[in-house]
Design a protein around this motif. Structure first.
Motif, PDB file in Angstrom:
ATOM      1  N   ARG A   1      27.822  14.332  51.808  1.00 25.44           N
ATOM      2  CA  ARG A   1      27.303  14.136  50.451  1.00 25.44           C
ATOM      3  C   ARG A   1      26.604  15.385  49.909  1.00 25.44           C
ATOM      4  NH1 ARG A   1      27.634   8.977  48.566  1.00 25.44           N
ATOM      5  NH2 ARG A   1      28.179   7.374  50.105  1.00 25.44           N
TER       6      ARG A   1
ATOM      7  N   GLU B   1      27.321  17.234  46.380  1.00 27.73           N
ATOM      8  CA  GLU B   1      26.273  17.495  45.397  1.00 27.73           C
ATOM      9  C   GLU B   1      26.286  18.961  44.965  1.00 27.73           C
ATOM     10  OE1 GLU B   1      22.760  16.170  47.351  1.00 27.73           O
ATOM     11  OE2 GLU B   1      23.300  14.042  47.204  1.00 27.73           O
TER      12      GLU B   1
ATOM     13  N   ARG C   1      29.030  19.423  42.569  1.00 28.23           N
ATOM     14  CA  ARG C   1      28.709  18.859  41.255  1.00 28.23           C
ATOM     15  C   ARG C   1      27.882  19.810  40.388  1.00 28.23           C
ATOM     16  NH1 ARG C   1      32.564  16.830  41.102  1.00 28.23           N
ATOM     17  NH2 ARG C   1      33.160  14.863  42.063  1.00 28.23           N
TER      18      ARG C   1
END
Length: 247
Positions: free
Chosen positions: A72, A76, A79
């Motif tokens: 994750r 992130e 992103r």
């Protein structure tokens, strides 16, 4: 060492080196050129998409890219560059996770398949790639060639890289076909920064058998992304596997 623990927030934040190393234009450019050619007019799926080192410039070339990523924190970091509508990502294991889509190309770069630490997981990765591909689709793997010839009798470690303030070495477990990569960075003080990652090394012939089990045929193998000849002295390879067009 579990992969999701290795690729934590610290690793994600320090992964990108814009313009240098893996992100240098002379390194990244040929990767994107070749993948865009192989994808053709269809969409592509990247296993272990990470922070988007390859996916972002490939999408900028007009190839629709989707990703699967276990970490994750790496997603992130991705992103911060593009949003979910531009490059959708499924968080999960590349050996089992599904996106629900079909692609002309699935690719796994920079030794990613070696992060799967058992033969069964690596075979499952091939089968997962096959499930995501359209008939005639391709699965591309970039992987290093195990450097066992450099191991002197009775020793288990090989230095694979040195630079100012840096030493990299691999320690091998020959019985289990495992290797741990150790990266050491030194500053002007007395302390070093260390990063370790476990891998299962795979010979090209074993990789080809995994591909056959998943229904692929080897289409081509080169020493690098520019198409250099693969020889007994090559330290890495880019292998392109293809499903039958009538699958």
């Amino acid at each position: 060492m579990r992969q999701e623990e290795i690729w934590d927030a610290d690793a994600a934040q320090g992964y990108d080196t814009p313009g240098r190393g893996m992100f240098a234009p002379e390194v990244l450019g040929p990767v994107v050129d070749r993948l865009a050619e192989l994808a053709g007019a269809g969409p592509a799926l990247e296993f272990a998409i990470g922070t988007g080192r390859v996916a972002v410039p490939l999408a900028e070339r007009g190839v629709p890219v989707t990703g699967i990523e276990l970490s994750r924190p790496m997603v992130e970091q991705l992103r911060t560059k593009v949003d979910e509508t531009r490059i959708p990502v499924v968080v999960g294991d590349m050996a089992t996770a599904a996106t629900g889509g079909k692609y002309t190309l699935v690719y796994l770069v920079y030794n990613g398949i070696s992060n799967l630490l058992s033969q069964a997981e690596q075979v499952a990765c091939f089968r997962n790639a096959a499930r995501h591909l359209l008939p005639g689709g391709r699965f591309v793997i970039e992987l290093w060639v195990p450097e066992l010839r450099q191991l002197p009798p009775g020793q288990q470690a090989v230095v694979f890289g040195t630079a100012t303030g840096y030493v990299g070495l691999d320690t091998y477990d020959l019985l289990r076909q495992q290797v741990v990569s150790h990266h050491f960075w030194f500053d002007d003080g007395r302390h070093a920064r260390v990063f370790r990652s476990p891998h299962r090394y795979v010979w090209p012939a074993e990789l080809d058998l995994m591909a056959q089990l998943a229904g692929f045929e080897l289409e081509s193998r080169y020493a690098d992304w520019t198409g250099s000849e693969f020889t007994a002295e090559s330290r890495s390879h880019v292998s392109v596997y293809r499903l039958p067009p009538d699958r």
